[in-house]
Design a protein around this motif. Structure first.
Motif, PDB file in Angstrom:
ATOM      1  N   TYR A 213       1.015  -1.061  -0.225  1.00  0.00           N
ATOM      2  CA  TYR A 213       0.061  -0.381  -0.396  1.00  0.00           C
ATOM      3  C   TYR A 213       0.287   1.184   0.315  1.00  0.00           C
TER       4      TYR A 213
ATOM      5  N   ARG B 184       2.013   1.906  -3.068  1.00  0.00           N
ATOM      6  CA  ARG B 184       1.052   2.059  -4.371  1.00  0.00           C
ATOM      7  C   ARG B 184       0.518   3.619  -4.042  1.00  0.00           C
TER       8      ARG B 184
ATOM      9  N   THR C  24      -6.549   5.609   2.254  1.00  0.00           N
ATOM     10  CA  THR C  24      -6.456   4.267   0.797  1.00  0.00           C
ATOM     11  C   THR C  24      -6.527   4.667  -0.180  1.00  0.00           C
TER      12      THR C  24
END
Length: 285
Positions: free
Chosen positions: A36, A39, A250
């Motif tokens: 993550y 990303r 996120t």
């Protein structure tokens, strides 16, 4: 701008389900977090000031998270939010004491250290110097307020009027800020006021209040005098929100990441180990 999501469980469940469907071993928390972070590097980089490097911040953040088992149990969105706050303020988590990432159950929270606060104040361009010191019961300290403020502090080991054999307990802390226009500001807090602040903090019994008590005493007095410093509204707001607010984030497209355990995690581990080795050479000033 990253979407806000209150719980990272669904995303993590998708990852585990994906792995199970392929008859592959489930990704461990460290791999998931590393994926993550990778990303989100572009999003985090956009928020960073020019003096920071996204690769370095990612390695330091991952090392910080990996070395605390409780952080590995925190939700992905809360961890990404803490890293994003660190990037936005241009502060690095870790041993240098600029900021910390603290677990509260399954949620990670970003907390600014006193050195981080001093760094932010200096960046304002209006402050010549700013410092904070703890005071022990065997120190000599004399402070007067009024039209002519005066502070004299002699640490216990430098006193000439007596020869204490030990420091004694911390009895308070103070900060001194000198402004570019020649003015200054002095703020002192007795230990009773510092402890009262500690009791109101969510991190009163863990994190830096336990591992770096002296540093937190100095942070508390700097924060208490923050409103008197000539700093920007943005920086002042960031500090006053410290320990009181957090936004989950996120990746922007709200998608989950397919993780294959193995080589990538080994590479990340070696990088973080190298970064951790560098970090251990940095001690508190």
């Amino acid at each position: 701008m990253a979407r806000t999501q209150g719980n990272g469980t669904s995303l993590e469940s998708k990852i585990q389900s994906k792995a199970a469907g392929n008859n592959a071993p489930a990704a461990n928390p460290s791999q998931t977090i590393a994926a993550y972070l990778k990303r989100m590097e572009s999003q985090i980089a956009e928020a960073m000031p020019k003096h920071m490097n996204i690769e370095r911040l990612s390695r330091i953040a991952l090392t910080t998270i990996r070395t605390n088992p409780k952080l590995l149990e925190c939700s992905i969105p809360s961890l990404m939010a803490a890293v994003m706050q660190s990037a936005q303020l241009g502060l690095e988590p870790g041993l240098i004491g600029h900021c910390y990432i603290i677990p509260y159950g399954k949620e990670a929270t970003f907390i600014i250290g006193y050195k981080g606060m001093i760094d932010l104040a200096r960046r304002s361009g209006n402050i010549q110097s700013i410092s904070a010191h703890e005071v022990y019961e065997n120190d000599f300290i004399e402070l007067t307020y009024g039209l002519e403020e005066n502070l004299k502090h002699v640490p216990w080991f430098l006193r000439k009027d007596s020869k204490p054999v030990e420091s004694g307990k911390i009895i308070g802390a103070y900060m001194v800020a000198k402004f570019n226009d020649g003015g200054h500001f002095i703020h002192y807090m007795p230990i009773s006021e510092i402890e009262a602040h500690r009791k109101r903090s969510k991190a009163s019994n863990n994190g830096p209040w336990v591992t770096d008590y002296t540093e937190m005493c100095k942070k508390t007095v700097v924060r208490a005098g923050w409103k008197w410093l000539p700093i920007s509204v943005e920086i002042a707001s960031a500090v006053t929100q410290d320990e009181t607010s957090r936004k989950d984030i996120t990746p922007a497209d709200d998608s989950f990441i397919d993780i294959t355990p193995g080589e990538s995690d080994e590479n990340n581990s070696s990088e973080s180990a190298g970064e951790n080795s560098d970090s251990k050479q940095v001690e508190f000033e």
